[in-house]
Design a protein around this motif. Structure first.
Motif, PDB file in Angstrom:
ATOM      1  N   UNK A 264       0.838  -1.203   0.000  1.00  5.55           N
ATOM      2  CA  UNK A 264       0.000   0.000   0.000  1.00  5.55           C
ATOM      3  C   UNK A 264       0.874   1.255   0.000  1.00  5.55           C
ATOM      4  N   UNK A 265       0.472   2.204  -0.772  1.00  5.96           N
ATOM      5  CA  UNK A 265       1.254   3.422  -0.892  1.00  5.96           C
ATOM      6  C   UNK A 265       0.723   4.460   0.082  1.00  5.96           C
ATOM      7  N   UNK A 266       1.617   5.146   0.733  1.00  7.91           N
ATOM      8  CA  UNK A 266       1.196   6.132   1.726  1.00  7.91           C
ATOM      9  C   UNK A 266       0.769   7.429   1.064  1.00  7.91           C
ATOM     10  N   UNK A 267      -0.212   7.309   0.210  1.00  7.10           N
ATOM     11  CA  UNK A 267      -0.730   8.494  -0.480  1.00  7.10           C
ATOM     12  C   UNK A 267      -2.176   8.174  -0.815  1.00  7.10           C
ATOM     13  N   UNK A 268      -3.116   8.707  -0.054  1.00  5.13           N
ATOM     14  CA  UNK A 268      -4.504   8.254  -0.158  1.00  5.13           C
ATOM     15  C   UNK A 268      -5.079   8.322  -1.569  1.00  5.13           C
ATOM     16  N   UNK A 271      -3.231   5.751  -3.842  1.00  8.77           N
ATOM     17  CA  UNK A 271      -3.451   4.384  -3.366  1.00  8.77           C
ATOM     18  C   UNK A 271      -4.839   3.906  -3.724  1.00  8.77           C
ATOM     19  N   UNK A 272      -5.835   4.750  -3.514  1.00  5.18           N
ATOM     20  CA  UNK A 272      -7.204   4.289  -3.745  1.00  5.18           C
ATOM     21  C   UNK A 272      -7.564   4.216  -5.220  1.00  5.18           C
ATOM     22  N   UNK A 276      -5.256  -2.520  -8.738  1.00  6.61           N
ATOM     23  CA  UNK A 276      -4.641  -3.460  -7.816  1.00  6.61           C
ATOM     24  C   UNK A 276      -4.748  -4.870  -8.324  1.00  6.61           C
TER      25      UNK A 276
ATOM     26  N   UNK B 609       1.612   3.516   7.417  1.00  7.65           N
ATOM     27  CA  UNK B 609       0.833   4.619   6.854  1.00  7.65           C
ATOM     28  C   UNK B 609       0.212   4.259   5.511  1.00  7.65           C
ATOM     29  N   UNK B 612      -3.092   2.826   6.260  1.00  2.13           N
ATOM     30  CA  UNK B 612      -3.992   3.914   6.643  1.00  2.13           C
ATOM     31  C   UNK B 612      -4.505   4.641   5.408  1.00  2.13           C
ATOM     32  N   UNK B 613      -3.588   4.909   4.484  1.00  2.00           N
ATOM     33  CA  UNK B 613      -3.996   5.623   3.272  1.00  2.00           C
ATOM     34  C   UNK B 613      -5.020   4.823   2.494  1.00  2.00           C
ATOM     35  N   UNK B 614      -4.912   3.503   2.596  1.00  2.00           N
ATOM     36  CA  UNK B 614      -5.796   2.634   1.834  1.00  2.00           C
ATOM     37  C   UNK B 614      -7.175   2.527   2.464  1.00  2.00           C
ATOM     38  N   UNK B 615      -7.206   2.433   3.766  1.00  2.00           N
ATOM     39  CA  UNK B 615      -8.419   1.956   4.412  1.00  2.00           C
ATOM     40  C   UNK B 615      -9.183   3.002   5.223  1.00  2.00           C
ATOM     41  N   UNK B 616      -8.475   3.961   5.776  1.00  2.00           N
ATOM     42  CA  UNK B 616      -9.100   4.764   6.831  1.00  2.00           C
ATOM     43  C   UNK B 616      -9.708   6.073   6.345  1.00  2.00           C
TER      44      UNK B 616
END
Lengths: 347, 720
Positions: A264-268, A271-272, A276, B609, B612-616
């Protein structure tokens, strides 16, 4: 024993490690588990090679085979060109001087009853002819090299933080003056915010001393440095190998692609929105490996031939390797040419 | 300052200079509850444990007296041990003979003292001989394993299959009473020593081998091997010291049993020959006259019983005190709950801390009675009421934690691990709780579930769930909520799954614990749940035991159990940390699907993190027991307001960017800075930060919370 300075620091040729599965009253061997099923790997002097894989991939066993901490069932191990597969005594001790190891959990890799100076003294006493005072000086030197104050050597392992103790582990590995250090998940048990300390320390030491590293990790992201070669392992075999940049940006093997995709990439936002690849099923156990290509049970591009035949290794134009039918037989899926399908960046 | 923000970040969060890094260590040990814990500290710890055990002290005192008397027998004993006085036989205690006389008029006290000498001599030499043989063999077998180990084990098996005392008698008889080494041993003693040593050695070998097996598996032994240290040096330097504490316990127990054995042999007549005094032979003589002069029997009988008892008590006391010194606890590594486990280990004898957690963990998923009574209840009520008055009214929150404070009583004082944490979870929302080691995040969620053993933990503040104050509930009321309304999933699924039952069984139990439905219906629901968690072939999986499933499967089973009772809130404490990354991706997809389909609110504790970026939807960042920042996910990543958050984001590896770290380390709970807790590591800190504790404040919309004096002035880097 004459060593060749240009030869790889360590080289494994067709390394196989089998563990017998015993059962019954008499402990008869029922079957064999292949932890490592035929691996070719080498670490040239002064370079870093990363071995990446998940649990059951055999990466840890491979590292231990290369260091002769576990005896390989088959295969040849060479250190600087010299065959050390069956070395004993003096020869083996000499090899141990040249190749050292740093372990995953710093607290577990130090004897809790000894102050760290005793642990640092152990390799010095064994591999050097220094007097006691000389050894004390060298210990102080090593501590400073890893960025710690020498006056703390009288303390016990539990009195240090994880990051500091791992530095001491690096100091201990440096003590006999090795050319190669094998690092088994050296930062996995440390907080993310201090991993950089160790990683940067290792990079600095490498450029100062010309050390070679064999990095075992499950964290692909950490290994994304130029010059590093990355080997991806799955169920005891290397499925893809190449320069870090290539493996990252243009993975050739479906497993590598999935592995990169899973991080998972730390960039919302990114990432979303990422495409995938979520693999079905669990990593297969080495006790019950699938026939044909070991990855076929989870591969999104599986073809008929994958179920029956194990793919041969393809050497790629840029020097990398990949073991996948897609590169031998070609894609029969969707009609799109192979490089496009698997070369797309997953970031 | 003219440098750009990038440069500042690079400078600020770069690798610290050596001096900086180690300066912190001057004041206190960087890890572990007590600073300065080293060998001296360990010994002091052991002595402290022993001091508080009165039975141990009494037993030790007794043994010291016995040994002292035996050593100084010629000085202490009032008479010669063979001095007969036919006129004065069978006396009960008199002034001249404190313990009376025996059948030949010999002074009982004297014979008792010399008898002690004999018995203790036997114990000493038997144990010594047995150890000399057993230590090399046992450690070698345990370390090298293989064929030698197999051979030794079969050999000891043979010895174990023979009744020991019978074997001893045979051996003693065969050896004969002739004096061996008469300078050292009285006639008959040597044969006892040899016979009993032969009996005792296999026992020691097995015990030493077992201990060695576990120490040998430790990475530090492998580290020594990888350095090139040879086996004898490894055994001498690493293995023997690390098994020494268990060895000491074994020795004291062996002492007791050897003493009994010697007495038995002498009693039968194959031990020490008359007229030499030994407790066993005194028993034999006394037995002949027991109907007429019963007093005679009491003396050796009591002496033997008391001494053996004291040996065993000493052994037990040492086991308790040293039992806290397993290799894990000596390491000082923080446990699953960080500092908590280390603290709890020091309070409670044995290792109930782990047992508690297992019981608690199991319980959280299934529901049931908590292991400890909550004495924190009364206290919590008070503060909760206070908090309810002060707190703003937020009717839309499903869970509202305010001012949560968790303290532990340790031998070194009160340690506050969580200090004033406030959280809110709205219906359908996923809250991420992010922190590293020492942040207190695990303790926080565990205390929301009221799963911390209440002594030594003290929980105060307010936890309002679905309109009810959890801290004021009784045990029974809480157990109804736990597992039913709030469910929890842990990092290690094995800790919450009973290995003796199939997962189907456990699922059904979970379902029927909270719903009164017949078994068949529960079974159908269980299969349904397994389907929901995407376990393939759920009908067959119902019959599987936890150890037959992979890590990912177990975690799904656990999630299924958590969903079994239509929970209103799911708390997940690092559920994917121990899983492979591809399996983690699957579990995260599953949680996202569930969250969407069931509109299930979640608290997701993690240090990652990316997850977190993925889910929250919202994120709360914890540092050193406090929340330092809370915000909607996108905003936190795009524009963090706390320097720690900025540092966390900067330390994530990114291609093309130098890998950065946050200098320094997390302060220990008993050593917090007076002002801002992050100040020692903060690149933007100044005097104002050191002045006072910093409060958590929110913006007008109550969406962003920040604990920083300079939050208005700083403009920090977000995720790239």
């Amino acid at each position: 024993m004459s060593s060749d300075p240009r030869a790889p620091l360590i080289e494994g040729e067709q390394i196989v490690k089998r563990f017998p599965v015993k059962s019954g009253v008499l402990g008869r061997t029922r079957a064999q588990v292949y932890a490592v099923a035929g691996v070719d790997i080498e670490v040239p002097p002064g370079t870093t090679v990363a071995v990446v894989g998940e649990s059951g991939s055999g990466k840890t066993t491979l590292a231990r085979c290369l260091l002769r901490l576990v005896e390989p069932s088959e295969g040849v191990i060479r250190a600087e060109g010299v065959d050390i597969t069956h070395s004993k005594g003096e020869e083996l001790t000499e090899f141990r001087r040249l190749a050292q190891m740093v372990f995953q959990d710093p607290y577990a890799s130090f004897d809790p009853l000894l102050p760290v100076k005793a642990s640092l003294n152990e390799p010095l006493a064994l591999h050097t002819n220094l007097s006691r005072t000389e050894r004390t000086d060298r210990i102080a030197e090593l501590m400073t090299m890893v960025g710690l104050r020498p006056s703390t050597v009288d303390r016990y392992p539990r009195q240090f933080s994880g990051g500091q103790l791992q530095r001491i582990a690096v100091a201990r590995a440096l003590a006999p003056g090795p050319k190669l250090i094998v690092l088994d998940e050296p930062v996995s048990s440390l907080d993310v915010s201090i991993r950089a300390d160790i990683v940067n320390l290792l990079a600095d030491l490498q450029s100062e001393m010309g050390l070679g590293y064999l990095f075992i990790t499950h964290d692909l992201a950490l290994m994304r440095h130029s010059g590093t070669r990355v080997a991806v392992m799955y169920l005891g075999r290397i499925v893809e190998e190449g320069l870090a940049a290539t493996v990252y940006d243009a993975p050739r093997h479906p497993y590598t692609q999935a592995l990169l995709s899973a991080i998972p990439e730390a960039h919302p936002e990114r990432q979303r929105q990422r495409a995938r690849i979520v693999l079905a099923g669990d990593p297969p156990s080495p006790f019950d490996p699938p026939g044909g290509c070991p990855f076929h049970t989870r591969c999104p591009y599986v073809m008929d031939i994958c179920r029956t035949e194990h793919p041969a290794e393809t050497v790629l134009p840029d020097g990398g390797r990949v073991t996948c039918h897609l590169h031998q037989v070609g894609l029969e899926l969707g009609g799109a040419p192979l490089p496009e399908k698997l070369g797309a960046s997953t970031h | 300052m003219t440098s750009t923000f990038d440069e500042q970040v690079g400078q600020a969060f770069g690798v610290a200079a050596p001096e900086e890094l180690t300066l912190d260590q001057e004041q206190s040990g960087p890890h572990g509850v007590r600073p300065g814990v080293g060998k001296g500290g360990r010994l002091r710890g052991i002595l402290r444990e022993l001091r508080v055990r009165p039975t141990f002290l009494l037993a030790t005192a007794f043994i010291v007296i016995v040994v002292g008397a035996a050593l100084f027998a010629p000085l202490v004993a009032p008479y010669d041990s063979n001095a007969q006085d036919i006129t004065n036989t069978f006396q009960t205690p008199t002034a001249a003979h404190w313990l009376g006389t025996d059948d030949l008029g010999r002074d009982n006290l004297t014979r008792l003292i010399y008898g002690a000498r004999t018995s203790l001599e036997a114990v000493f030499f038997v144990v010594l001989l047995a150890l000399i043989v057993a230590i090399p063999i046992g450690t070698l077998a345990g370390h090298k394993k293989g064929r030698f180990d197999l051979f030794i084990m079969r050999l000891t098996d043979v010895f174990s299959s023979i009744p020991p005392l019978v074997l001893a008698i045979v051996l003693a008889t065969v050896i004969g009473v002739n004096a061996i080494l008469p300078q050292l041993f009285i006639p008959g003693l040597a044969r006892i020593i040899i016979a009993l040593a032969i009996i005792q050695t296999p026992t020691f070998i097995r015990l030493i081998r077992a201990q060695t097996l576990s120490v040998s598996a430790e990475p530090f032994v492998e580290a020594s091997r990888s350095i090139g240290v040879k086996t004898p040096a490894i055994i001498r330097r690493h293995l023997i010291p690390n098994i020494s504490s268990s060895l000491v316990v074994q020795i004291s127990v062996a002492a007791g049993s050897v003493m009994l054995a010697e007495a038995a042999l002498s009693y039968i007549g194959v031990g020490v020959a008359a007229p030499n005094p030994s407790w066993g032979s005194m028993l034999q003589v006394a037995n002949q006259f027991i109907l007429v002069h019963a007093w005679l029997m009491c003396i050796p009988g009591t002496a033997i019983a008391l001494t053996v008892l004291c040996f065993f008590v000493i052994g037990e006391g040492l086991q308790d005190a040293l039992g806290l010194q397993t290799v894990e606890s000596r390491r000082g590594k923080p446990g699953r709950l960080g500092l908590t486990t280390a603290i709890m280990e020091h309070r409670v004898p044995g290792d109930p801390a782990t047992a508690e957690l297992v019981a608690s963990a199991r319980e959280a998923t299934v529901g049931g009675q908590p292991p400890h009574s909550g004495n924190g209840e009364a206290m919590a009520l008070e503060t909760a009421a206070e908090w309810r008055e002060a707190a703003p009214d937020l009717p839309d929150a499903l869970l509202h934690v305010q001012g949560l404070r968790v303290e532990f009583d340790t031998p070194d004082g009160v340690v506050r691990v969580v200090d004033g944490v406030s959280l809110k979870v709205r219906p359908g929302e996923v809250l991420g709780l992010v922190g590293e080691s020492g942040s207190g995040k695990s303790v926080t969620v565990t205390s929301i579930m009221r799963l911390l053993p209440s002594p030594p933990a003290r929980v105060s503040g307010s936890i309002i769930f679905d309109g009810r104050e959890l801290l004021s509930l009784t045990r029974k009321q809480m157990s109804e909520i736990r597992g039913k309304d709030i469910a929890m999933v842990f990092q290690d699924p094995m800790s919450a799954l009973n290995p003796a039952f199939t997962i189907g069984n456990q699922l059904i139990e979970a379902i029927r614990l909270h719903q009164r439905i017949p078994k068949a219906a529960a079974r159908r629901r269980a299969v349904e749940l397994l389907e929901m968690t995407a376990i393939p072939d759920p009908g067959r999986r119902m019959k599987a035991y936890p150890h037959e499933l992979s890590g990912g499967m177990r975690q799904r089973a656990l999630i299924a159990m958590a969903l079994a009772c239509d929970a209103k809130l799911l708390i997940a404490d690092e559920p994917t940390t121990a899983l492979d990354v591809t399996v983690q991706a699957q579990i995260l997809e599953l949680l996202k699907t569930l969250q969407r389909d069931l509109n299930l609110p979640m608290i997701f504790v993690t240090h990652d993190l990316g997850v977190v970026a993925d889910l929250c939807d919202r994120v709360a960042v914890m540092y050193a027991g406090q929340i330092v920042e809370a915000a909607p996910t996108h905003e936190l990543f795009a524009s963090p307001q706390h320097p720690y958050t900025e540092g966390l984001l900067a330390s994530i590896p990114r291609p093309g960017w130098k890998l950065l770290s946050i200098a320094g380390q997390v302060p220990l709970p008993n050593d917090m800075p007076a002002g801002c807790r992050f100040e020692p590591r903060c690149p933007y800190a100044d005097e104002a930060c050191r002045a006072d504790q910093v409060a958590l404040v929110s913006d007008e919309s109550l969406q962003r919370w920040i604990r920083c004096v300079h939050s208005d002035e700083l403009s920090l880097e977000g995720a790239k």
